[in-house]
Design an enzyme around this catalytic site. Structure first.
Site, PDB file in Angstrom:
ATOM      1  N   CYS A  86      -7.660   1.959   2.402  1.00 50.99           N
ATOM      2  CA  CYS A  86      -8.805   1.197   1.902  1.00 50.99           C
ATOM      3  C   CYS A  86      -8.519   0.620   0.510  1.00 50.99           C
ATOM      4  CB  CYS A  86     -10.026   2.118   1.837  1.00 50.99           C
ATOM      5  SG  CYS A  86     -11.431   1.330   1.041  1.00 50.99           S
ATOM      6  N   HIS A  89     -14.895  -0.680   4.961  1.00 53.05           N
ATOM      7  CA  HIS A  89     -14.622   0.622   5.546  1.00 53.05           C
ATOM      8  C   HIS A  89     -15.832   1.535   5.478  1.00 53.05           C
ATOM      9  CE1 HIS A  89     -10.248   0.095   6.010  1.00 53.05           C
ATOM     10  NE2 HIS A  89     -10.297  -0.580   4.885  1.00 53.05           N
ATOM     11  N   ASP A  92     -17.617   1.022   0.622  1.00 51.60           N
ATOM     12  CA  ASP A  92     -16.805  -0.194   0.668  1.00 51.60           C
ATOM     13  C   ASP A  92     -17.495  -1.248   1.522  1.00 51.60           C
ATOM     14  OD1 ASP A  92     -14.894  -2.167   0.935  1.00 51.60           O
ATOM     15  OD2 ASP A  92     -13.737  -1.036   2.429  1.00 51.60           O
ATOM     16  N   ASP A 108     -11.009  -6.458   0.628  1.00 50.29           N
ATOM     17  CA  ASP A 108     -10.229  -5.429   1.294  1.00 50.29           C
ATOM     18  C   ASP A 108      -9.532  -6.089   2.472  1.00 50.29           C
ATOM     19  OD1 ASP A 108     -10.560  -2.078   1.510  1.00 50.29           O
ATOM     20  OD2 ASP A 108      -9.698  -3.131   3.220  1.00 50.29           O
ATOM     21  N   SER A 114       0.804  -1.228   0.000  1.00 46.16           N
ATOM     22  CA  SER A 114       0.000   0.000   0.000  1.00 46.16           C
ATOM     23  C   SER A 114       0.827   1.263   0.000  1.00 46.16           C
ATOM     24  CB  SER A 114      -0.911   0.014   1.217  1.00 46.16           C
ATOM     25  OG  SER A 114      -1.733  -1.113   1.177  1.00 46.16           O
TER      26      SER A 114
END
Lengths: 364, 619
Positions: free
Chosen positions: B368, B355, B330, B345, B306
């Protein structure tokens, strides 16, 4: 009617006289190599190389000249492609690009060209009327100068000059007019300043040093001075085998390769040198005889050029170590330690033997 | 044919004439010269350049040591002598082999070292026996010494004995008398200036080769001293923070590209190499499962995870695909075109929910995946690859250390070329969250962070900041080398992304919020996790159940302060087991800003991103 005795040697396509001369020189070579570097496994390695090169010579002697002629363009153009690729992808070794890694063997294309160039020129001239007219000489000149330029660019000036001379020797043997040769050498002399301009620094250095060895007492000049001391102190009979002080006290550089003749002269004196030179001359005269006896133009020109190249080798090497020619890194044939040029040399002996032993019994 | 014979005859007569001239006419002269030929030219080894850190702390020096050497020419029976030495000082097999190898190509009048560093006891023992071992000497030589041992091993590299292969690459004349040269790292990269120029002296000797007097002397020129941009204090802070974890830390000054710290753990002692390492120690290092010889900082290649999201966000803003206000919902997964396989996720694996409603700030601070899946899919692989390449991924940074890895920023052409397979939309999702076949080095990620900190102005990372060639004490600074500037159409987009990165650390709920406790400066950061192996679709990643070497790698990139960044840092922890990359970064940055390191929670049961989002090789 032409009559020829058949014996064991000629059945194997071996020329006895050549073989005898080669063996004698090689034997002297091993003896003096031991003095330059007294280690048995060092001598064993050189002996092994001689044997391998000898086998290659015998194998090539089995190929009839007719077939050699057919193979010529293939050899030549393959070599040319290799030369070009060495320049492009060649491995850089010691600042000069000479080697090509062919997955199984490291190979020096310039060595192949030492034989392929005279073959190509001889084949071309063979297909034309002898002696050649000036217009016919255009292509052969190209055949010689193209690889010469590629090799000089590697940069390997010594080999480039040798290949150039081997090609010109073929033209020389084809019986061109004396005037043309005179003009050519005049032109070359006029071009010398241009060559100077294109030379690498270390090459210029070697020529300047030749004129005045004290110029560079740490490098090349030191080599020449020490070499001259070794040869001069040998005198008429020499200091005796393994007794040379110059070589054993490590004053002589490159003792086992380019400067092996200095070790030889120091230990065997002028008498030894004359014997060695005589042996070389015997081989060369035999080679010239083979050339005269050859039955077609291709064989005659090729044999003449190959044997004269041998002479050029000897002359340049001895001239270099005695200080009358610049140090160009050319080995003494059959004696200097090393394998690559030995193989080429023995291959050209193989060709000479093939030319001599494949003659047809009846005149054409 | 006649002319050829004539030519041969003339040239042969010239040669014979020359020989007669040298061997008969001038024989007396040359004979005298040969007898007097007792002047030897002996090389004088130059002193290798010193290496200092940015504050003048000595990192590499030369210490005198007694070495045992044999001069072949003066040794009548080399094998016998070796055997005799063996009874006094036990020599290892490789010391034997190394000697034998050098015996082949060294000049016979030059000393060949048998052992580089003798202990005082060995010197004493040998001195007693020396008289009946002609040609064997104890010689004082300078050998390379690294005072910080393993501390700078990967950055500095080390020197080692010159091999036959090395001889092809160097000017052998200038290395007469030199025993070792740079093998790796800075020592190798700057070998040509560190080594110096060899000097010579003419020595008059007697018949046995013993020195009578020195005739003239051309002194050597010592190698240049190097001043590094590394800060040894910061370097130590990194090593201490990493402790026993495998990993790497790279810190860069964004405005110049100067590398402040370059650490890879575990490390090794480069002094072993400088003194001539023995086979057993080398094998132990080489075969250790922790790979201490491997420089993770510049050679280790890991998916960025990420930490790549700031670049994706930046490109999304630039292309107008998102705005800071743009929101998605999400549910805990993403589906391509609303159907088919679920791309989960990371949060779904622990919480079994998503999320919720997410904007850019939340997407960045909580990392996210679903948001970035959506964005990556909209953007397509071409634009993703473009922004990665702009930030220097998939190519070398050209730092001045040898052996840098270039990583891999995959795209459709690459996949076609290497695997002869088509690029699937799933591949785009994977590289959009920094997984899949995507590979980066910690150095590259530090470089990326420095570019972000510098709002697009990029400088080539450099480790040598000044060179003192003439030993004047006033080294000549090396100017920063600017690389290509990333010019955005809307300059505000930098601030939007950086603001979102600030929330990662400083906003409750941020994936690195834990490390903001008691912090006295503002930083922008991003966490990341690189998968080592793939989970099945509904499997839950549980660190304690996974074998140590298959555990995820932990990333953290950050720069601080936000307005006028002084430092950009990338941390990678292999197979994280206690501290995360963010924890390490906090300790290192605290040390940099000289603030007291406050307690950093080492409790890992808290909210900790694992980012095991997409799956590889989805169809």
């Amino acid at each position: 009617m032409y009559y020829k005795k058949r014996n064991f040697f000629s059945n194997l396509h071996v020329d006895g006289a050549l073989l005898l001369g080669i063996s004698a020189i090689a034997l002297l070579g091993l003896i003096i190599l031991y003095s330059a570097k007294p280690e048995i496994d060092f001598i064993e390695r050189q002996l092994l190389r001689l044997v391998v090169a000898g086998v290659i010579m015998l194998s090539i002697a089995q190929i009839p000249p007719r077939l050699l002629k057919v193979l010529t363009p293939w050899l030549y153009f393959t070599g040319l492609i290799f030369l070009a690729s060495v320049l492009i992808i060649g491995q850089v070794s010691k600042g000069a690009q000479r080697w090509l890694d062919l997955w199984f063997v490291r190979f020096q294309p310039a060595e192949l060209m030492k034989i392929a160039v005279p073959m190509m020129v001889a084949k071309y001239l063979d297909e034309h009327l002898m002696p050649p007219k000036l217009s016919i000489l255009f292509l052969p000149l190209l055949f010689v100068l193209l690889p010469t330029a590629l090799i000089a660019k590697q940069p390997d000036l010594g080999t480039a000059l040798l290949i150039c001379s081997s090609g010109f020797l073929v033209i020389f043997f084809s019986g061109i007019r004396w005037q043309w040769m005179f003009y050519a050498s005049a032109l070359t002399t006029a071009c010398l300043p241009i060559f100077w301009f294109f030379m690498h620094d270390y090459q210029r250095q070697r020529i300047l040093v030749l004129l005045n060895p004290d110029r560079d007492p740490l490098g090349t000049g030191y080599h020449i001075i020490q070499s001259k001391i070794a040869i001069g102190s040998g005198g008429l009979y020499g200091k005796g085998w393994l007794e040379g002080t110059q070589s054993h006290l490590e004053f002589l550089p490159e003792r086992s390769t380019d400067f092996i003749f200095s070790v030889f002269s120091e230990e065997f004196g002028l008498v030894g040198c004359l014997i060695l030179l005589t042996l070389y001359l015997c081989i060369i005269i035999r080679g010239l005889y083979i050339s005269v006896q050859a039955q077609d133009t291709f064989s005659r020109l090729l044999a003449g050029s190959l044997i004269m190249t041998l002479f050029v080798y000897v002359f340049v090497n001895v001239g270099m170590v005695t200080g009358i020619l610049p140090v160009v890194g050319i080995p003494l044939p059959l004696i200097s330690y090393g394998g690559t040029s030995l193989v080429t040399l023995m291959a050209s002996f193989g060709i000479l033997m093939s030319i001599h032993t494949h003659r047809t019994l009846l005149p054409k | 044919m006649l002319s050829a014979t004539l030519l041969i005859a003339i040239l042969t007569i010239i040669l014979i004439g020359r020989l007669v001239f040298l061997q008969i006419h001038h024989h007396a002269l040359y004979k005298t010269l040969a007898l007097n030929n007792q002047v030897r030219i002996v090389p004088i080894t130059p002193t290798r350049g010193l290496i200092f850190d940015r504050n003048g702390v000595l990192l590499a020096e030369n210490l005198p040591a007694f070495s045992l050497e044999i001069t072949p020419e003066r040794t009548p029976n080399i094998q016998g002598t070796l055997d005799a030495i063996q009874t006094i000082i036990p020599l290892s097999v490789e010391e034997h082999d190394r000697f034998k190898k050098q015996l082949k190509y060294k000049r016979r009048n030059e000393g060949i070292p048998l052992r580089l560093k003798l202990t005082e006891e060995e010197v004493a023992k040998f001195s007693v026996e020396k008289h009946h071992l002609p040609g064997v000497d104890i010689v004082a030589r300078l050998i390379r010494h690294y005072p910080f041992n393993s501390g700078f091993a990967h950055a500095l590299g080390y020197v080692g004995p010159i091999s036959e292969k090395d001889l092809m690459e160097i000017d052998a004349t200038n290395y007469r008398g030199t025993y070792s040269m740079g093998k790796i790292g800075i020592e190798k990269f700057y070998e040509s200036i560190l080594h110096g120029k060899t000097g010579y002296q003419h020595i008059e000797t007697d018949a046995k080769g013993r020195t009578i007097r020195i005739l003239n002397r051309i002194p050597p020129t010592a190698g240049a001293d190097l001043y590094l941009s590394l800060d040894s204090q910061l370097q130590h802070a990194c090593i201490e923070a990493l402790n026993d974890q495998k990993g790497a830390v790279v810190a860069i000054v964004p405005q110049t590209g100067e590398v402040l710290a370059l650490v890879s753990t575990p490390s090794f002692d480069p002094n072993l190499f400088a003194q001539g390492i023995d086979v057993n120690s080398y094998k132990t290092l080489q075969h250790s499962p922790d790979k201490p010889l491997f420089d993770r900082a510049i050679r280790g290649q890991y998916p960025p995870g990420s930490t790549i999201k700031p670049l994706v966000a930046l490109q999304g803003l630039e292309l107008g695909l998102i705005t800071p206000e743009f929101r998605i919902f999400d549910p805990g997964w993403y589906q391509l075109n609303g159907a088919g396989r679920l791309y989960r996720d990371w949060i779904y694996f622990s919480k079994r929910h998503g999320h919720g409603s997410v904007d850019l700030e939340k997407a960045m601070s909580q990392s996210c995946d679903t948001y970035f899946f959506t964005l990556a899919h909209k953007m397509g692989v071409h634009h993703l690859h473009t922004v990665y390449t702009q930030f220097g991924l998939g190519k070398r940074t050209h730092i001045d250390i040898t052996g840098e890895a270039q990583g891999l920023a995959p795209n459709a052409e690459w996949k076609k070329r290497v695997y002869n397979e088509a690029w699937y939309p799933g591949d785009t999702l994977n590289i959009g969250i920094g997984q899949g076949t995507f590979l980066t080095t910690p150095l590259q990620m530090a470089h990326v962070t420095a570019i972000l900190a510098n709002r697009g102005h990029s400088f080539m990372p450099r480790i040598v900041s000044a060179i003192d060639e003439l030993h004047t004490g006033t080294p000549v600074s090396q100017l920063p080398k600017p690389a290509q500037v990333i010019a955005l159409q809307n300059h505000k987009n930098w601030e939007i992304v950086i603001n979102a990165m600030q929330k990662v650390v400083h906003l409750p709920g941020g994936t690195a919020f834990r490390i903001s406790k008691g912090i006295q400066y503002q930083m922008a950061g991003k966490t990341g996790t690189a998968q080592v192996f793939n989970l099945k679709q509904n499997e839950k990643y549980e660190a304690n159940k996974v074998k140590a070497h298959l555990r995820d790698h932990s990333w953290f990139i950050a720069f601080a302060p936000i307005d006028k960044p002084k430092i950009a840092i990338a941390v990678l922890i292999e197979n994280k087991h206690n501290k995360t990359g963010a924890d390490i970064a906090r300790v290192v940055l605290d040390s940099f800003f000289n603030s007291k390191p406050s307690e950093v929670s080492s409790d890992l049961t808290g909210e900790d991103e694992t980012d095991v989002g997409g799956e590889e090789n989805t169809e």
